[in-house]
Design a protein around this motif. Structure first.
Motif, mmCIF file in Angstrom:
data_model
loop_
_atom_site.group_PDB
_atom_site.id
_atom_site.type_symbol
_atom_site.label_atom_id
_atom_site.label_comp_id
_atom_site.label_asym_id
_atom_site.label_seq_id
_atom_site.Cartn_x
_atom_site.Cartn_y
_atom_site.Cartn_z
ATOM 1 N N ALA A 16 3.242 10.334 -9.605
ATOM 2 C CA ALA A 16 2.620 10.082 -10.825
ATOM 3 C C ALA A 16 1.601 11.386 -11.232
ATOM 4 O O ALA A 16 1.473 12.107 -12.153
ATOM 5 N N THR A 17 0.913 11.769 -9.841
ATOM 6 C CA THR A 17 -0.260 12.742 -10.235
ATOM 7 C C THR A 17 0.227 14.251 -9.549
ATOM 8 O O THR A 17 -0.615 15.056 -9.736
ATOM 9 N N ALA A 18 1.689 14.261 -9.158
ATOM 10 C CA ALA A 18 1.890 15.543 -8.663
ATOM 11 C C ALA A 18 1.922 16.592 -9.723
ATOM 12 O O ALA A 18 2.100 16.351 -10.780
ATOM 13 N N GLY A 19 1.213 17.665 -9.172
ATOM 14 C CA GLY A 19 0.949 18.795 -10.325
ATOM 15 C C GLY A 19 -0.145 18.554 -11.239
ATOM 16 O O GLY A 19 -0.141 19.543 -12.218
ATOM 17 N N ARG A 20 -0.836 17.429 -11.139
ATOM 18 C CA ARG A 20 -1.927 17.344 -12.348
ATOM 19 C C ARG A 20 -3.167 17.252 -11.838
ATOM 20 O O ARG A 20 -3.395 17.426 -10.561
ATOM 21 N N ALA A 21 -4.253 17.685 -12.537
ATOM 22 C CA ALA A 21 -5.339 17.657 -12.070
ATOM 23 C C ALA A 21 -6.283 17.308 -13.302
ATOM 24 O O ALA A 21 -5.976 17.162 -14.372
ATOM 25 N N GLY A 22 -7.647 17.022 -12.919
ATOM 26 C CA GLY A 22 -8.644 16.535 -13.969
ATOM 27 C C GLY A 22 -8.203 15.335 -14.666
ATOM 28 O O GLY A 22 -7.951 14.354 -13.924
ATOM 29 N N LYS A 23 -8.526 15.400 -15.868
ATOM 30 C CA LYS A 23 -8.249 14.216 -16.814
ATOM 31 C C LYS A 23 -6.614 13.671 -16.783
ATOM 32 O O LYS A 23 -6.501 12.504 -16.467
ATOM 33 N N ASP A 24 -5.840 14.596 -16.665
ATOM 34 C CA ASP A 24 -4.439 14.188 -16.528
ATOM 35 C C ASP A 24 -3.971 13.638 -15.322
ATOM 36 O O ASP A 24 -3.355 12.479 -15.175
ATOM 37 N N ALA A 25 -4.910 14.034 -14.161
ATOM 38 C CA ALA A 25 -4.442 13.333 -13.042
ATOM 39 C C ALA A 25 -5.167 11.895 -12.815
ATOM 40 O O ALA A 25 -4.663 11.080 -12.392
ATOM 41 N N LEU A 26 -6.264 11.787 -13.301
ATOM 42 C CA LEU A 26 -6.994 10.539 -13.394
ATOM 43 C C LEU A 26 -6.188 9.531 -14.370
ATOM 44 O O LEU A 26 -6.148 8.525 -13.746
ATOM 45 N N LEU A 27 -5.682 10.068 -15.471
ATOM 46 C CA LEU A 27 -4.800 9.172 -16.181
ATOM 47 C C LEU A 27 -3.751 8.679 -15.667
ATOM 48 O O LEU A 27 -3.235 7.479 -15.717
ATOM 49 N N ALA A 28 -2.700 9.643 -15.012
ATOM 50 C CA ALA A 28 -1.667 9.368 -14.181
ATOM 51 C C ALA A 28 -2.050 8.286 -13.114
ATOM 52 O O ALA A 28 -0.984 7.459 -12.940
ATOM 53 N N ALA A 83 0.879 -1.225 0.155
ATOM 54 C CA ALA A 83 0.013 -0.016 0.042
ATOM 55 C C ALA A 83 1.096 1.173 -0.045
ATOM 56 O O ALA A 83 0.382 2.255 -0.639
ATOM 57 N N ASP A 84 1.933 1.226 0.675
ATOM 58 C CA ASP A 84 2.877 2.342 0.901
ATOM 59 C C ASP A 84 3.534 2.613 -0.576
ATOM 60 O O ASP A 84 3.714 3.737 -0.976
ATOM 61 N N GLU A 85 4.089 1.570 -1.174
ATOM 62 C CA GLU A 85 4.669 1.640 -2.566
ATOM 63 C C GLU A 85 3.950 2.073 -3.518
ATOM 64 O O GLU A 85 4.094 2.921 -4.268
ATOM 65 N N LYS A 86 2.645 1.474 -3.511
ATOM 66 C CA LYS A 86 1.757 1.937 -4.638
ATOM 67 C C LYS A 86 1.519 3.303 -4.598
ATOM 68 O O LYS A 86 1.116 4.035 -5.508
ATOM 69 N N THR A 87 1.113 3.780 -3.173
ATOM 70 C CA THR A 87 0.729 5.329 -2.912
ATOM 71 C C THR A 87 1.862 6.174 -3.339
ATOM 72 O O THR A 87 1.493 7.357 -3.867
ATOM 73 N N ILE A 88 2.953 5.816 -3.213
ATOM 74 C CA ILE A 88 4.347 6.461 -3.421
ATOM 75 C C ILE A 88 4.191 6.763 -4.845
ATOM 76 O O ILE A 88 4.333 7.952 -5.453
ATOM 77 N N ARG A 89 4.154 5.619 -5.800
ATOM 78 C CA ARG A 89 4.117 5.637 -7.113
ATOM 79 C C ARG A 89 2.810 6.506 -7.742
ATOM 80 O O ARG A 89 3.035 7.493 -8.746
ATOM 81 N N ILE A 90 1.671 6.570 -7.081
ATOM 82 C CA ILE A 90 0.572 7.164 -7.593
ATOM 83 C C ILE A 90 0.787 8.709 -7.143
ATOM 84 O O ILE A 90 0.350 9.669 -7.988
ATOM 85 N N ALA A 91 1.195 9.058 -6.043
ATOM 86 C CA ALA A 91 1.569 10.347 -5.674
ATOM 87 C C ALA A 91 2.594 11.038 -6.878
ATOM 88 O O ALA A 91 2.400 12.311 -7.096
#
Length: 200
Positions: free
Chosen positions: A72-84, A62-70
């Motif tokens: 990937a999504t840093a600085g993104r919003a909307g569709k860009d955040a969803l895709l990342a 859970a920690d590893e997956k969350t770090i990767r998602i964080a």
């Protein structure tokens, strides 16, 4: 050869690596001990039993997956955040199938360990934060979280099981599924209570 410096963290990582190789359900304490070059009894000074080990693997994953998602999504919003977000989720499931399975299984986790683990809490914050970017509020937020989790997990689970036999590449369907999710999130239907309020 016995390895010095055995810790709960090293035992957990060995179990996680083994889970990725053979499947979470096939991990045993004996296999982990052999991987570490120690006797079975040595493990019990660091983890209580197999259930405890599985819980620790789940928290690690859970920690590893969350770090990767964080990341990937840093600085993104909307569709860009969803895709990342979605692509990071799927990539982790592909790279670490055993660990990923631990994050989705009903595993009893030591409450003290769970309370100290940042991964699950951060995952909730990231998911809800992304969805608030679509203008959603409760109870729609929780419904949307469940929809995303069902879609992401359902897709990667079927993919891992070879469940997509059609000639169309799964990647193409994945892209279209994310397009559809984005459209739905942008045009989220009102809740039944909201509709009743409008009609009355």
């Amino acid at each position: 050869m016995v390895r010095a410096g055995l810790t709960a963290e090293r035992v957990t990582l060995a179990g996680a690596e083994l889970a990725d190789e053979v499947g979470l359900d096939r991990v045993t304490m004996s296999q982990v001990a052999r991987r570490l070059g120690v006797k079975d009894a040595s493990l019990y000074a660091h983890v209580r039993n197999l259930e405890d080990l599985r819980g620790r693997i789940a928290l690690l994953a859970a920690d590893e997956k969350t770090i990767r998602i964080a990341e990937a999504t840093a600085g993104r919003a909307g569709k860009d955040a969803l895709l990342a977000f979605a692509n990071a989720w799927r990539e982790y499931a592909h790279r670490h199938p055993g660990r990923y399975a631990a994050t989705q299984a009903a595993i009893r986790i030591d409450p003290e360990l769970a309370a100290r683990a940042p991964g699950p809490r951060r995952a909730v914050e990231l998911t809800y934060g992304m969805l608030r970017g679509y203008g959603l509020a409760e109870p729609d937020l929780t419904d949307a979280v469940r929809l995303l989790r069902s879609t992401f997990h359902g897709f990667v689970a079927l993919e891992a099981a070879g469940g997509f036999g059609h000639a169309r590449p799964p990647q193409d369907s994945w892209i279209r599924a994310l397009d559809a999710l984005h459209t739905l999130l942008e045009h989220w239907p009102p809740s039944p209570s909201s509709r009743e309020g409008v009609s009355s």
